[in-house]
Write a protein that holds these residues in place. Structure first.
Motif, PDB file in Angstrom:
ATOM      1  N   GLU A  92       0.389   3.267  -6.491  1.00 20.91           N
ATOM      2  CA  GLU A  92       0.696   4.637  -6.911  1.00 20.91           C
ATOM      3  C   GLU A  92      -0.051   4.999  -8.192  1.00 20.91           C
ATOM      4  N   ASP A 113      -2.882   7.909  -8.552  1.00 20.77           N
ATOM      5  CA  ASP A 113      -2.724   8.999  -9.524  1.00 20.77           C
ATOM      6  C   ASP A 113      -3.942   9.106 -10.447  1.00 20.77           C
ATOM      7  N   GLY A 118      -3.580  11.382  -3.492  1.00 20.02           N
ATOM      8  CA  GLY A 118      -2.150  11.370  -3.765  1.00 20.02           C
ATOM      9  C   GLY A 118      -1.424  10.291  -2.977  1.00 20.02           C
ATOM     10  N   ARG A 119      -0.316  10.663  -2.355  1.00 18.15           N
ATOM     11  CA  ARG A 119       0.531   9.693  -1.645  1.00 18.15           C
ATOM     12  C   ARG A 119      -0.193   9.010  -0.484  1.00 18.15           C
ATOM     13  N   ALA A 148      -2.169   6.147  -1.878  1.00 17.72           N
ATOM     14  CA  ALA A 148      -1.328   5.014  -2.281  1.00 17.72           C
ATOM     15  C   ALA A 148      -0.864   4.218  -1.065  1.00 17.72           C
ATOM     16  N   GLU A 149      -0.486   4.913   0.009  1.00 18.78           N
ATOM     17  CA  GLU A 149      -0.061   4.212   1.226  1.00 18.78           C
ATOM     18  C   GLU A 149      -1.213   3.425   1.841  1.00 18.78           C
TER      19      GLU A 149
END
Length: 437
Positions: free
Chosen positions: A341, A345, A360-361, A364-365
Motif C-alpha cells: 500500500e 501510494d 492506487g488500490r 497494491a493488490e
C-alpha cells in the motif's frame, strides 16, 4: 570479485580503507581469544576438547561469535546482541507509530533509531551475559564434560558481576569496531564482523570432518564436503541475485516550460526477499523448548518428549517443524518489511503506474499478488538450504555445526556480494570520466 579487490588496492584511498578494515578484523579476532576474569581456562579447554564439535544448544550463538562463546572470552557474546536488537527494532517499527515516524524522517530519524538500537544492545548483552555466566556455573554449558562445574570456581556475587560487565563491555567494543568499519573502512561493518566470525570456524570444522573420516584417511569425506559447499555457494549466489522486475512508467508533466517525468524504471522484488532472518528465527524458536527442558529438573513426560524429538537435528519431527517454521517466518518477515500500500501510494503521488494496472488500490493488490507468488519459491529454497546440515548428519555423521550449513552459507554469500558491490561502486565514483574530457 578478485579483480575488484585488485583494483581497489591500486587506488590509494581505497587501499587505506581496506587496510584499516583488515586491522579492525585482526583486533576483533584477538579479542575472541582473551578470557574474562574468573574463568578457569584449563577446564574450559578440556571441556571444548571433550565436546568434539557437539556444541548442543549453543552452536548457533557460538558460530556467530567466531567460537568465542564456548571459550568464554571478552567477545563471547559477539555481534548477536546487536543483531537481535536490530531485528527487534525493525519489528517494532511496524507496531509503534513513533518509530514508524522516525523511519520516515530520513537520516535524522535513522540516527535516532540507531541510538535506540545501541541502548537495547547493551540491555540484551547484560541479559545474555548473565545467562551465560549462570549456565557456565551450573555446568550446563558443557553437559557431557566431567569438569564442567569447575569452569567458574569463584561463585561470589562480585565475581559474577565482573564477568557480566566484561562481556557487556566486549559487546560494546564489538559494536564500536563495526561502526568504525562502516565510517572509516569499506562499509557494512556489522555484517563484515559477522562474516569473519562465521568464516573463522570453517577451517577447524573441515579438519574435524577429515579426522573423523574413514575413506582414504578422511580425504574423500573432506573433498565431498568441499564440493557440496561449492555447489551450495553457486546455488545461493544464483538465487540471491534472482529478482522479479515490475516495470513502472512515470507520466510526463509540464511545469512552466519544462517537462518532467516520462521515464521508465522498475521495482526489483527479490526471490529471497527475507534473507537469512527466517532461518535465524526458526532456529531460535526451536532452541527454546530444548533450553527449558535442559534447565528443568525431574523426568516428566513433556521433558522426555522434547529431548527425544526436538534436540536431535536428524529427527523427522525436528526436520518438519524446522522447515515449516522457516516457510512461516519467510512470509511473516516479507509481510512486515514490504508494504504494497505504501509503495502504491508513493507511485501515485509522483505520477507513476504499472502498465496495464490502475494506480492506487489495484496496484497494491497486484504487488501483493506478485510478492506472494515469488515468496513461495524463496521460502522453499531457504528451507532446503537450511536442511543441508541435517543431511550431513545422516550422510557423514557430522555435528550440527556443519561448516557449509544453511545459515552460514547464506550470511557469507550475502555479505560477500554486498561488500563487492560497495567496492565496485566506490571504484566507479573514483574512475568516472564524465561527459567533458
Amino acid at each position: 570479485m578478485l579483480t575488484a579487490f585488485a583494483r581497489a588496492f591500486r587506488t590509494p584511498d581505497l587501499r587505506k580503507k581496506l587496510l584499516f578494515t583488515l586491522g579492525i578484523i585482526v583486533v576483533y579476532r584477538v579479542g575472541t581469544h582473551v578470557p574474562i576474569p574468573g574463568v578457569d581456562y584449563t577446564s574450559v579447554q578440556r571441556c571444548v576438547d571433550e565436546a568434539s564439535g557437539n556444541q548442543g544448544l549453543f552452536g548457533l550463538v557460538n558460530m556467530f561469535s567466531g567460537g568465542a562463546l564456548l571459550q568464554i572470552t571478552i567477545f563471547a557474546l559477539g555481534i548477536m546482541p546487536y543483531i537481535t536488537a536490530s531485528i527487534i527494532l525493525q519489528l517494532l517499527t511496524v507496531v509503534i507509530p513513533r518509530l514508524e515516524a522516525l523511519k520516515k524522517e530520513g537520516s535524522a530519524g535513522t540516527a535516532k533509531i540507531t541510538q535506540y538500537t545501541r541502548y537495547l544492545t547493551v540491555a540484551l548483552a547484560i541479559l545474555q551475559g548473565t545467562g551465560l555466566v549462570a549456565t557456565a556455573r551450573s555446568g550446563a554449558l558443557f553437559s557431557g564434560c566431567t569438569v564442567a562445574s569447575q569452569i567458574v570456581p569463584d561463585r561470589a556475587i562480585f565475581s559474577t558481576v565482573v564477568m557480566v560487565i566484561c562481556m557487556t563491555a566486549g559487546t560494546c567494543v564489538v559494536m564500536w569496531l563495526g561502526e568504525l568499519i562502516t565510517d572509516r573502512g569499506i562499509g557494512n561493518g556489522m555484517s563484515i564482523l559477522m562474516f569473519i566470525s562465521i568464516a573463522a570456524t570453517f577451517p577447524s570444522a573441515l579438519w574435524a570432518i577429515k579426522k573423523s573420516g574413514t575413506l582414504a584417511d578422511g580425504w574423500i569425506e573432506f573433498g565431498t564436503v568441499v564440493a557440496v559447499g561449492l555447489v551450495m555457494v553457486a546455488l545461493v549466489v544464483f538465487v540471491e541475485q534472482a529478482q522479479r522486475r515490475i516495470p513502472v512508467q512515470y507520466a510526463k508533466r509540464m511545469i512552466g516550460r519544462r517537462s518532467y517525468g516520462g521515464t521508465s524504471t522498475y521495482i526489483p522484488l527479490k526471490v529471497n526477499q527475507a534473507g537469512v532472518i527466517p532461518v535465524i528465527f526458526a532456529s531460535s524458536l526451536l532452541y527454546i523448548p530444548a533450553l527449558v527442558a535442559q534447565f528443568s529438573s525431574g523426568t516428566s513426560s513433556w521433558k522426555t518428549w522434547i529431548e527425544t524429538n526436538l534436540t536431535k537435528g536428524d529427527h523427522p519431527i525436528y526436520i518438519s517443524m524446522y522447515f515449516l517454521l522457516i516457510v512461516f517466518f519467510a512470509f511473516f518477515y516479507v509481510a512486515i518489511s514490504f508494504n504494497p500500500e505504501e509503495v502504491a501510494d508513493n507511485m501515485k503521488k509522483y505520477g507513476g503506474f504499472i502498465p496495464g494496472i490502475r494506480a492506487g488500490r489495484p496496484t497494491a493488490e497486484y504487488l501483493s499478488y506478485v510478492l506472494n507468488r515469488i515468496t513461495w519459491p524463496g521460502s522453499l529454497y531457504l528451507g532446503l538450504i537450511a536442511l543441508v546440515p541435517t543431511m550431513a548428519l545422516v550422510g557423514f555423521g557430522a555435528n550440527q555445526n556443519f561448516p557449509f550449513g544453511g545459515t552460514s552459507i547464506l550470511i557469507i554469500v550475502g555479505v560477500g556480494l554486498e561488500t563487492v558491490k560497495q567496492i565496485e561502486s566506490q571504484l566507479q565514483q573514483r574512475n568516472y570520466e564524465g561527459f567533458l574530457r
